[in-house]
Motif scaffolding. Structure first.
Motif, PDB file in Angstrom:
ATOM      1  N   HIS A 180       0.765  -0.990   0.045  1.00 14.84           N
ATOM      2  CA  HIS A 180      -0.088   0.116  -0.097  1.00 14.84           C
ATOM      3  C   HIS A 180       0.908   1.205   0.065  1.00 14.84           C
ATOM      4  CE1 HIS A 180      -3.286  -2.684   0.461  1.00 14.84           C
ATOM      5  NE2 HIS A 180      -2.898  -2.803   1.769  1.00 14.84           N
ATOM      6  N   PRO A 181       0.691   2.094  -1.054  1.00 14.78           N
ATOM      7  CA  PRO A 181       1.763   3.331  -1.075  1.00 14.78           C
ATOM      8  C   PRO A 181       1.054   4.523  -0.339  1.00 14.78           C
ATOM      9  CG  PRO A 181       0.346   2.871  -3.141  1.00 14.78           C
ATOM     10  CD  PRO A 181       0.109   1.873  -2.218  1.00 14.78           C
ATOM     11  N   THR A 182       0.231   4.265   0.455  1.00 12.12           N
ATOM     12  CA  THR A 182      -0.646   5.291   1.017  1.00 12.12           C
ATOM     13  C   THR A 182      -0.033   5.499   2.513  1.00 12.12           C
ATOM     14  OG1 THR A 182      -2.355   5.433  -0.141  1.00 12.12           O
ATOM     15  CG2 THR A 182      -2.648   6.634   1.791  1.00 12.12           C
ATOM     16  N   VAL A 183       0.224   6.471   3.002  1.00 14.92           N
ATOM     17  CA  VAL A 183       0.769   6.853   4.310  1.00 14.92           C
ATOM     18  C   VAL A 183      -0.254   7.712   5.064  1.00 14.92           C
ATOM     19  CG1 VAL A 183       2.751   7.712   6.027  1.00 14.92           C
ATOM     20  CG2 VAL A 183       3.336   6.781   3.653  1.00 14.92           C
ATOM     21  N   ALA A 184      -0.487   7.257   6.399  1.00 15.23           N
ATOM     22  CA  ALA A 184      -1.354   7.981   7.232  1.00 15.23           C
ATOM     23  C   ALA A 184      -0.570   8.996   8.036  1.00 15.23           C
ATOM     24  CB  ALA A 184      -2.307   7.227   7.939  1.00 15.23           C
ATOM     25  N   LEU A 185      -0.645  10.170   7.915  1.00 11.21           N
ATOM     26  CA  LEU A 185       0.149  11.061   8.832  1.00 11.21           C
ATOM     27  C   LEU A 185      -0.530  12.597   8.910  1.00 11.21           C
ATOM     28  CD1 LEU A 185       1.154  13.323   6.291  1.00 11.21           C
ATOM     29  CD2 LEU A 185       2.770  11.467   5.954  1.00 11.21           C
ATOM     30  N   HIS A 186       0.004  13.280   9.816  1.00 16.36           N
ATOM     31  CA  HIS A 186      -0.546  14.483  10.308  1.00 16.36           C
ATOM     32  C   HIS A 186      -0.070  15.628   9.170  1.00 16.36           C
ATOM     33  CE1 HIS A 186      -2.050  17.845  12.526  1.00 16.36           C
ATOM     34  NE2 HIS A 186      -2.901  17.038  13.305  1.00 16.36           N
ATOM     35  N   PRO A 187      -1.038  16.655   9.127  1.00 22.70           N
ATOM     36  CA  PRO A 187      -0.464  17.693   8.193  1.00 22.70           C
ATOM     37  C   PRO A 187       0.555  18.699   8.706  1.00 22.70           C
ATOM     38  CG  PRO A 187      -2.694  18.225   8.826  1.00 22.70           C
ATOM     39  CD  PRO A 187      -2.406  16.693   9.301  1.00 22.70           C
ATOM     40  N   LEU A 188       0.447  18.588  10.016  1.00 22.61           N
ATOM     41  CA  LEU A 188       1.491  19.442  10.849  1.00 22.61           C
ATOM     42  C   LEU A 188       2.891  18.877  11.124  1.00 22.61           C
ATOM     43  CD1 LEU A 188      -0.898  21.271  13.501  1.00 22.61           C
ATOM     44  CD2 LEU A 188       0.308  22.194  11.186  1.00 22.61           C
ATOM     45  N   GLY A 189       2.971  17.317  10.650  1.00 19.51           N
ATOM     46  CA  GLY A 189       4.008  16.501  11.139  1.00 19.51           C
ATOM     47  C   GLY A 189       5.344  17.181  10.161  1.00 19.51           C
ATOM     48  N   HIS A 190       6.207  16.738  10.598  1.00 17.86           N
ATOM     49  CA  HIS A 190       7.529  17.081   9.878  1.00 17.86           C
ATOM     50  C   HIS A 190       7.600  16.512   8.551  1.00 17.86           C
ATOM     51  CE1 HIS A 190       9.734  16.261  14.001  1.00 17.86           C
ATOM     52  NE2 HIS A 190       9.769  17.779  13.581  1.00 17.86           N
ATOM     53  N   LEU A 191       6.993  15.421   8.091  1.00 21.27           N
ATOM     54  CA  LEU A 191       6.956  14.604   6.733  1.00 21.27           C
ATOM     55  C   LEU A 191       6.422  15.910   5.802  1.00 21.27           C
ATOM     56  CD1 LEU A 191       5.897  11.346   8.016  1.00 21.27           C
ATOM     57  CD2 LEU A 191       8.123  11.797   6.361  1.00 21.27           C
ATOM     58  N   GLU A 192       5.470  16.635   6.042  1.00 19.70           N
ATOM     59  CA  GLU A 192       4.821  17.486   5.381  1.00 19.70           C
ATOM     60  C   GLU A 192       5.144  18.843   5.500  1.00 19.70           C
ATOM     61  OE1 GLU A 192       2.696  16.150   3.384  1.00 19.70           O
ATOM     62  OE2 GLU A 192       0.799  15.826   3.984  1.00 19.70           O
ATOM     63  N   MET A 193       5.600  19.281   6.728  1.00 22.41           N
ATOM     64  CA  MET A 193       6.157  20.719   6.979  1.00 22.41           C
ATOM     65  C   MET A 193       7.377  20.964   6.789  1.00 22.41           C
ATOM     66  SD  MET A 193       3.429  22.554   8.215  1.00 22.41           S
ATOM     67  CE  MET A 193       3.873  23.654   9.014  1.00 22.41           C
ATOM     68  N   ASP A 194       8.269  19.832   7.181  1.00 23.44           N
ATOM     69  CA  ASP A 194       9.817  20.350   7.053  1.00 23.44           C
ATOM     70  C   ASP A 194      10.646  19.412   6.383  1.00 23.44           C
ATOM     71  OD1 ASP A 194       9.331  22.041   9.529  1.00 23.44           O
ATOM     72  OD2 ASP A 194       8.643  20.377  10.637  1.00 23.44           O
ATOM     73  N   GLU A 195      10.122  18.487   5.510  1.00 23.35           N
ATOM     74  CA  GLU A 195      11.017  17.575   4.907  1.00 23.35           C
ATOM     75  C   GLU A 195      10.432  17.636   3.147  1.00 23.35           C
ATOM     76  OE1 GLU A 195      10.819  13.665   6.287  1.00 23.35           O
ATOM     77  OE2 GLU A 195      11.420  14.369   8.321  1.00 23.35           O
ATOM     78  N   ARG A 196       9.753  18.542   2.919  1.00 24.67           N
ATOM     79  CA  ARG A 196       9.404  18.837   1.308  1.00 24.67           C
ATOM     80  C   ARG A 196       8.769  17.820   0.804  1.00 24.67           C
ATOM     81  NH1 ARG A 196      13.717  23.077  -0.977  1.00 24.67           N
ATOM     82  NH2 ARG A 196      13.811  24.751   0.670  1.00 24.67           N
ATOM     83  N   HIS A 197       7.850  16.824   1.400  1.00 22.60           N
ATOM     84  CA  HIS A 197       7.222  16.001   0.872  1.00 22.60           C
ATOM     85  C   HIS A 197       7.963  15.276   0.271  1.00 22.60           C
ATOM     86  CE1 HIS A 197       4.379  19.562   0.854  1.00 22.60           C
ATOM     87  NE2 HIS A 197       3.651  18.760   1.548  1.00 22.60           N
ATOM     88  N   THR A 198       9.074  14.617   0.687  1.00 21.61           N
ATOM     89  CA  THR A 198      10.083  13.827   0.221  1.00 21.61           C
ATOM     90  C   THR A 198       9.504  12.356  -0.099  1.00 21.61           C
ATOM     91  OG1 THR A 198      11.867  15.052   1.620  1.00 21.61           O
ATOM     92  CG2 THR A 198      12.571  12.887   0.682  1.00 21.61           C
ATOM     93  N   TYR A 199       8.676  11.912   0.865  1.00 18.55           N
ATOM     94  CA  TYR A 199       8.194  10.794   0.675  1.00 18.55           C
ATOM     95  C   TYR A 199       7.285  10.513  -0.912  1.00 18.55           C
ATOM     96  CZ  TYR A 199       3.784  13.047   1.904  1.00 18.55           C
ATOM     97  OH  TYR A 199       2.553  13.706   1.875  1.00 18.55           O
ATOM     98  N   ALA A 200       6.895  11.671  -1.288  1.00 19.36           N
ATOM     99  CA  ALA A 200       6.038  11.681  -2.650  1.00 19.36           C
ATOM    100  C   ALA A 200       7.160  11.838  -3.662  1.00 19.36           C
ATOM    101  CB  ALA A 200       4.962  12.848  -2.641  1.00 19.36           C
ATOM    102  N   HIS A 201       8.002  12.675  -3.781  1.00 19.73           N
ATOM    103  CA  HIS A 201       9.091  12.975  -4.700  1.00 19.73           C
ATOM    104  C   HIS A 201      10.074  11.899  -4.960  1.00 19.73           C
ATOM    105  CE1 HIS A 201       7.330  16.817  -5.394  1.00 19.73           C
ATOM    106  NE2 HIS A 201       7.528  16.987  -3.996  1.00 19.73           N
ATOM    107  N   LEU A 202      10.558  11.016  -3.684  1.00 20.88           N
ATOM    108  CA  LEU A 202      11.390  10.271  -3.818  1.00 20.88           C
ATOM    109  C   LEU A 202      10.938   8.851  -3.822  1.00 20.88           C
ATOM    110  CD1 LEU A 202      14.492  11.558  -1.888  1.00 20.88           C
ATOM    111  CD2 LEU A 202      13.962  11.774  -4.251  1.00 20.88           C
TER     112      LEU A 202
END
Length: 366
Positions: A92-114
């Motif tokens: 499953h390529p979907t990740v459940a996360l919080h919009p205020l979390g590091h992955l969205e706010m501080d890591e430039r959506h790396t999970y999506a781009h890479l």
């Protein structure tokens, strides 16, 4: 912040005799001297991850009660490896996360781009998702990410029962549980459980070495031996197999030796500091009491005026009160983050009130 302003703040803070929020900055020479507390500088350096790096990995695995831990040069890289692992194992390529979390706010959506992953948000409330929200997810997910504490919501934590229920709910829907524990070191007091008990609720845990414990850089991803084997492969593929990283490893070990045992004391004193700051005219503190040794403070003044007053107080009186003010979406209010560490332990309620009055008085000039 301009280079000149940053240098001026560095010099002012370094010269201060009293510090309420944060710690005294160090030079590169200071950091080199500090590494003695992490290991013997006469030993051989690491060679692609052995020596002091291995020692650090074993120390973290022991602290978190996991089968293994893998050193990474950055937390961003460690988190991407954890999410890729979840997607590969679950399909499953979907990740459940919080919009205020590091992955969205501080890591430039790396999970999506890479990694070609995508996100779904169980909640947009300023807290981690509940068990009910995780159960109600409309699509299968490979990993549910919980950030401990949720920094961009004010360093907030769930209760132990809420965290345990959220973890169980994630596993019940077939997802892995990943703790973004960059600052998990400071979460034990509020959760009233040890680091290993907290990490036992997750399938993987990321911790930072420069946050909370004051290392130079670096992170670790902890979990099973299978995860560790996967992590080492993808660390290399991601460019994280660095020739020598002994300065980061030794400074992290020094932080684990020196700072980690003191963090509960910082958390306890943060409650005193927050209560005292809440008495300043127009002040708002959140959360109150703080969940960790960090919390947010709002004052009804322009951010620039507050930063100018803080710098003037530091340069003229050698006292560092609260800086780093930013404008907010609350009209007329500026916000800063307060960090209560060793320099603040000597501050009493009366000290905070007295210096706070002097700090506020300086705003009259603006």
């Amino acid at each position: 912040m301009s280079h000149n302003t940053r240098q001026r703040r560095f010099a002012a803070l370094r010269a201060c005799d009293r510090i309420l929020s944060g710690v005294q900055p160090t030079t590169m020479r200071d950091r080199l001297a500090d590494m003695d507390a992490g290991g013997d500088l006469d030993d051989e350096p690491d060679f692609y991850g052995d020596g002091p790096v291995t020692m650090l990995e074993e120390r973290v695995a022991n602290l978190l009660g996991t089968e293994a831990a893998v050193f990474f040069p950055t937390g961003t890289m460690a988190q991407q490896v954890a999410l890729r692992y979840g997607a590969d194992r679950s399909g499953h390529p979907t990740v459940a996360l919080h919009p205020l979390g590091h992955l969205e706010m501080d890591e430039r959506h790396t999970y999506a781009h890479l990694s070609d992953l995508r996100s779904t948000w169980p909640t947009t409330e300023p807290r981690n998702p509940t068990a009910e929200e995780i159960t109600a997810l409309a699509e299968p997910v490979g990993t549910v990410v919980l950030e401990l504490p949720l920094r961009n919501a004010g360093f907030v934590l769930p209760s132990w029962d809420e965290l345990a229920a959220a973890s169980a709910a994630a596993r019940a829907i077939g997802a892995r549980v990943h703790f973004d524990g960059a600052r998990m070191w400071e979460s034990t007091a509020h959760l009233a459980h040890t680091l290993s008990e907290i990490a036992d609720l997750a399938d993987s845990t990321y911790v930072s070495f420069y946050k909370t414990i004051g290392g130079i850089s670096g992170a670790a991803l902890a979990g099973t031996t299978e995860l560790a084997a996967h992590a080492r492969i993808w660390r290399h593929r991601s460019g994280g197999q660095v020739f020598q990283q002994w300065p980061a490893a030794l400074s992290a070990l020094a932080g684990l030796n020196r700072e980690l045992p003191r963090v509960p004391e910082y958390v306890r004193h943060a409650r005193t500091v927050a209560a005292a700051l809440a008495t300043l005219p127009g002040a708002l503190v959140y959360p109150e009491p703080p969940h960790t040794h960090r919390f947010r403070l709002w004052l009804p003044h322009p951010a620039q005026a507050l930063n100018d007053a803080a710098l003037a107080l530091a340069e003229e009186e050698k006292v560092w009160f609260a800086a780093g003010w930013q404008e907010t979406n609350v009209p007329g209010m500026a916000m800063t983050e307060i960090t209560v560490a060793a320099p603040a332990l000597g501050w009493t309620t009366d000290d905070i009130a007295e210096v706070g009055d002097r700090f506020i008085a300086r705003l009259a000039d603006h």
